[in-house]
Design a protein around this motif. Structure first.
Motif, mmCIF file in Angstrom:
data_model
loop_
_atom_site.group_PDB
_atom_site.id
_atom_site.type_symbol
_atom_site.label_atom_id
_atom_site.label_comp_id
_atom_site.label_asym_id
_atom_site.label_seq_id
_atom_site.Cartn_x
_atom_site.Cartn_y
_atom_site.Cartn_z
ATOM 1 N N PRO B 95 -0.446 -1.194 -12.194
ATOM 2 C CA PRO B 95 -1.133 -0.001 -11.705
ATOM 3 C C PRO B 95 -1.139 1.042 -12.820
ATOM 4 O O PRO B 95 -0.137 1.214 -13.515
ATOM 5 C CB PRO B 95 -0.285 0.433 -10.514
ATOM 6 C CG PRO B 95 1.076 -0.097 -10.824
ATOM 7 C CD PRO B 95 0.829 -1.409 -11.510
ATOM 8 N N VAL B 96 -2.249 1.689 -13.018
ATOM 9 C CA VAL B 96 -2.323 2.729 -14.047
ATOM 10 C C VAL B 96 -2.896 4.003 -13.436
ATOM 11 O O VAL B 96 -3.600 3.954 -12.427
ATOM 12 C CB VAL B 96 -3.228 2.316 -15.224
ATOM 13 C CG1 VAL B 96 -2.828 0.966 -15.764
ATOM 14 C CG2 VAL B 96 -4.681 2.271 -14.788
ATOM 15 N N VAL B 97 -2.569 5.098 -14.056
ATOM 16 C CA VAL B 97 -3.154 6.357 -13.586
ATOM 17 C C VAL B 97 -3.931 6.899 -14.772
ATOM 18 O O VAL B 97 -3.524 6.731 -15.919
ATOM 19 C CB VAL B 97 -2.098 7.412 -13.168
ATOM 20 C CG1 VAL B 97 -1.383 6.981 -11.922
ATOM 21 C CG2 VAL B 97 -1.141 7.693 -14.294
ATOM 22 N N ILE B 98 -5.032 7.518 -14.467
ATOM 23 C CA ILE B 98 -5.838 8.118 -15.522
ATOM 24 C C ILE B 98 -5.756 9.615 -15.287
ATOM 25 O O ILE B 98 -6.083 10.097 -14.193
ATOM 26 C CB ILE B 98 -7.307 7.659 -15.431
ATOM 27 C CG1 ILE B 98 -7.374 6.134 -15.630
ATOM 28 C CG2 ILE B 98 -8.149 8.368 -16.494
ATOM 29 C CD1 ILE B 98 -8.771 5.545 -15.462
ATOM 30 N N VAL B 99 -5.320 10.325 -16.298
ATOM 31 C CA VAL B 99 -5.202 11.772 -16.154
ATOM 32 C C VAL B 99 -6.267 12.456 -17.004
ATOM 33 O O VAL B 99 -6.394 12.173 -18.199
ATOM 34 C CB VAL B 99 -3.810 12.258 -16.609
ATOM 35 C CG1 VAL B 99 -3.654 13.738 -16.311
ATOM 36 C CG2 VAL B 99 -2.727 11.455 -15.907
ATOM 37 N N GLY B 100 -6.997 13.318 -16.374
ATOM 38 C CA GLY B 100 -8.068 14.009 -17.088
ATOM 39 C C GLY B 100 -9.386 13.329 -16.768
ATOM 40 O O GLY B 100 -9.820 12.434 -17.464
ATOM 41 N N ILE B 101 -9.998 13.762 -15.681
ATOM 42 C CA ILE B 101 -11.238 13.099 -15.268
ATOM 43 C C ILE B 101 -12.471 13.865 -15.722
ATOM 44 O O ILE B 101 -13.242 14.384 -14.920
ATOM 45 C CB ILE B 101 -11.266 12.910 -13.742
ATOM 46 C CG1 ILE B 101 -9.917 12.350 -13.277
ATOM 47 C CG2 ILE B 101 -12.380 11.947 -13.364
ATOM 48 C CD1 ILE B 101 -9.524 11.027 -13.945
ATOM 49 N N GLY B 102 -12.644 13.893 -17.025
ATOM 50 C CA GLY B 102 -13.841 14.537 -17.566
ATOM 51 C C GLY B 102 -14.830 13.417 -17.788
ATOM 52 O O GLY B 102 -14.782 12.400 -17.088
ATOM 53 N N ASN B 103 -15.666 13.565 -18.752
ATOM 54 C CA ASN B 103 -16.631 12.507 -19.020
ATOM 55 C C ASN B 103 -15.946 11.197 -19.359
ATOM 56 O O ASN B 103 -16.263 10.149 -18.824
ATOM 57 C CB ASN B 103 -17.516 12.898 -20.208
ATOM 58 C CG ASN B 103 -18.511 13.958 -19.837
ATOM 59 O OD1 ASN B 103 -19.334 13.734 -18.967
ATOM 60 N ND2 ASN B 103 -18.412 15.119 -20.467
ATOM 61 N N LEU B 104 -14.997 11.312 -20.280
ATOM 62 C CA LEU B 104 -14.315 10.098 -20.699
ATOM 63 C C LEU B 104 -13.466 9.497 -19.590
ATOM 64 O O LEU B 104 -13.519 8.288 -19.341
ATOM 65 C CB LEU B 104 -13.433 10.394 -21.916
ATOM 66 C CG LEU B 104 -12.700 9.188 -22.502
ATOM 67 C CD1 LEU B 104 -13.702 8.098 -22.888
ATOM 68 C CD2 LEU B 104 -11.889 9.621 -23.708
ATOM 69 N N GLY B 105 -12.720 10.333 -18.929
ATOM 70 C CA GLY B 105 -11.879 9.838 -17.852
ATOM 71 C C GLY B 105 -12.713 9.127 -16.795
ATOM 72 O O GLY B 105 -12.335 8.073 -16.293
ATOM 73 N N ALA B 106 -13.854 9.699 -16.495
ATOM 74 C CA ALA B 106 -14.716 9.084 -15.489
ATOM 75 C C ALA B 106 -15.236 7.749 -15.997
ATOM 76 O O ALA B 106 -15.319 6.763 -15.263
ATOM 77 C CB ALA B 106 -15.890 10.016 -15.181
ATOM 78 N N ALA B 107 -15.568 7.723 -17.271
ATOM 79 C CA ALA B 107 -16.076 6.470 -17.842
ATOM 80 C C ALA B 107 -14.988 5.408 -17.768
ATOM 81 O O ALA B 107 -15.256 4.246 -17.451
ATOM 82 C CB ALA B 107 -16.495 6.692 -19.291
#
Lengths: 280, 280
Positions: B95-107
């Motif tokens: 399981p991973v978490v992505i922090v920072g959902i800007g353009n890159l995070g969303a991609a």
DNA sequence: CATTGTGAACCGATTCACAGCG
DNA sequence: CGCTGTGAATCGGTTCACAATG
């Protein structure tokens, strides 16, 4: 294919070691930060810390560029920023095209880090007609039919591929044919290019896999020792000396914590891969 | 990286070279492709070509994993896929978490390559309250206040940082404090982490800068050799011997290396005017 | 045979440690 | 002095080339 292909000895960048080149951007970033804070000089020790490397390595790296420091004092920040920028070729403008405006391509188009270093997004290209004209990051997306034209008209020499894996090689071929000699590939596929063309790849999932490898070692330490599956046909060691398991070098003592054969990921899906580019 | 002092190579455990580990995902991808096409076996030569490396290297790499091939025949595709997957730890779910959902995070959240290899996006986290609840890639974004809670509740050990550079270290610290031990950093900044935590970074602009360096050499070679600015006050090297040239350590014998740009870029021009170093 | 697996040579990169110099 | 610049030692990784072997 890659068969007879002479290895890409494109590395003949006589003079500066490749490893050093790869770190110059790091130093540059650290220096830029110091510059903004009006720090006049830095010692190799300080700069190294800011760049995340050790000072001996940094000094050695700089020694390849020339003697830009002052013994007993350190390096002049502004001067170094300039020298490194020049060495990296950042004193000139590099128009780039981004092909494949899916999620990732759009993110790249919006990425400020490019523009801030002399990389100008000359055009965004996508194969989907529906995307054509639509602005992304303020730049209208153009259809791939015009790829060659765009590259030539803008004198673009660097291309960024952010298409699905399946389209990458084809796009790559067209970019190269159009005159591009440097490619940054985000598609999870191996690109074959003629000699003289540089390719650098960024594979998001590979990075995670490498982390997973180390992670697996840290925690547990023992891999899910699921009994190795039967070597289908080949290596059908009927009653052969069961040497499956990892033989080789000093094997580690299998501890075995919990185990859990764990859900074996079945990796045979539609092989998704890269962010799709919106179908037509 | 984070290894800092204590270099892991205790050699005790399975000593798989880092360089080899970094290529395993490449082999795995090539093998997966073969597997999908139902190819039963491959020779090191064929697989190497598909992975974009040379066969000697591939064989050496595999030798670290064990003897999984059959002399005179090659490697069993399915078997190898399994062995490598296991070695990389992909037989389990991460399981991973992505922090920072800007353009890159969303991609990244939309990136199929993750999910297809056992990496499950457990959560998307962003500091912007306005993002909270908003679904991205079908996953609702959660506010960073809950970061620790999310990491712990989901047993996440891998975190992806896609925040602006300024927030990266802070986010990193919190992730580590919450128990994460592997970080994939997309923010253009050097992260400091305690021992035992692995950090891999992907810096988009650095890749382009490296390409620019080579590009500069290829094209023309007669780069806009703007006369180096005056070393303000330092590094004032008096008249240098005829051909200054790079210090060039021992480096005398030029390997084969076909035609190298004869014209060497001269690196130190006499003083001149201050360069307007590029903006940030 | 063909092809793996691997010792050994080779090569580039890192680190050490100190001479050189402002 | 303090700090750079760099030879020399070291290390890790790649390549070679061939013995081993199904």
């Amino acid at each position: 294919m890659a068969t007879g292909r002479t290895h890409r000895p494109a590395t003949r960048s006589r003079g500066i070691p490749e490893a050093t080149v790869a770190r110059l951007p790091l130093y540059l970033r650290a220096l830029t930060g110091l510059s903004e804070r009006s720090v006049p000089t830095v010692s190799s020790e300080e700069l190294a810390a800011a760049a995340g490397v050790n000072s001996a390595k940094l000094r050695k790296d700089f020694s390849y560029l020339g003697s830009y420091g002052t013994r007993g004092v350190g390096y002049d920040v502004e001067y170094l920023v300039y020298q490194i920028s020049r060495e990296l070729g950042l004193t000139q403008d590099w128009p780039v095209v981004i092909v494949g405006i899916g999620n990732l391509g759009a993110a790249l188009a919006n990425y400020g880090g490019f523009a801030s270093r002399g990389f100008r997004v000359a055009a965004l290209i996508d194969a989907d007609p529906a995307m054509a004209g639509r602005p992304v990051a303020g730049i209208p997306v153009r259809h791939s039919d015009q790829l060659e034209e765009i590259v030539r008209d803008n004198g673009v020499s660097i291309g960024v591929i952010a298409t699905p894996a399946g389209a990458a090689q084809q796009v790559c071929d067209r970019l190269v044919a159009a005159g591009i000699t440097s490619i940054l590939n985000f598609a999870p596929t191996v690109l074959t290019v003629p000699d003289g063309v540089d390719v650098r790849k960024v594979d998001l999932s590979i990075e995670l896999q490498i982390l997973a490898f180390h992670e697996q070692r840290k925690a547990g330490e023992d891999v899910p020792d699921v009994p190795p599956p039967p070597p289908t046909t080949v290596a059908q060691d009927g009653a052969a000396p069961a040497d499956d398991e990892a033989p080789a070098p000093a094997q580690a003592p299998a501890a075995d914590d919990g185990q859990a054969p764990a859900a074996r990921r079945d990796r045979k899906g539609p092989d998704d891969e890269l962010p799709a580019v919106m179908p037509a």
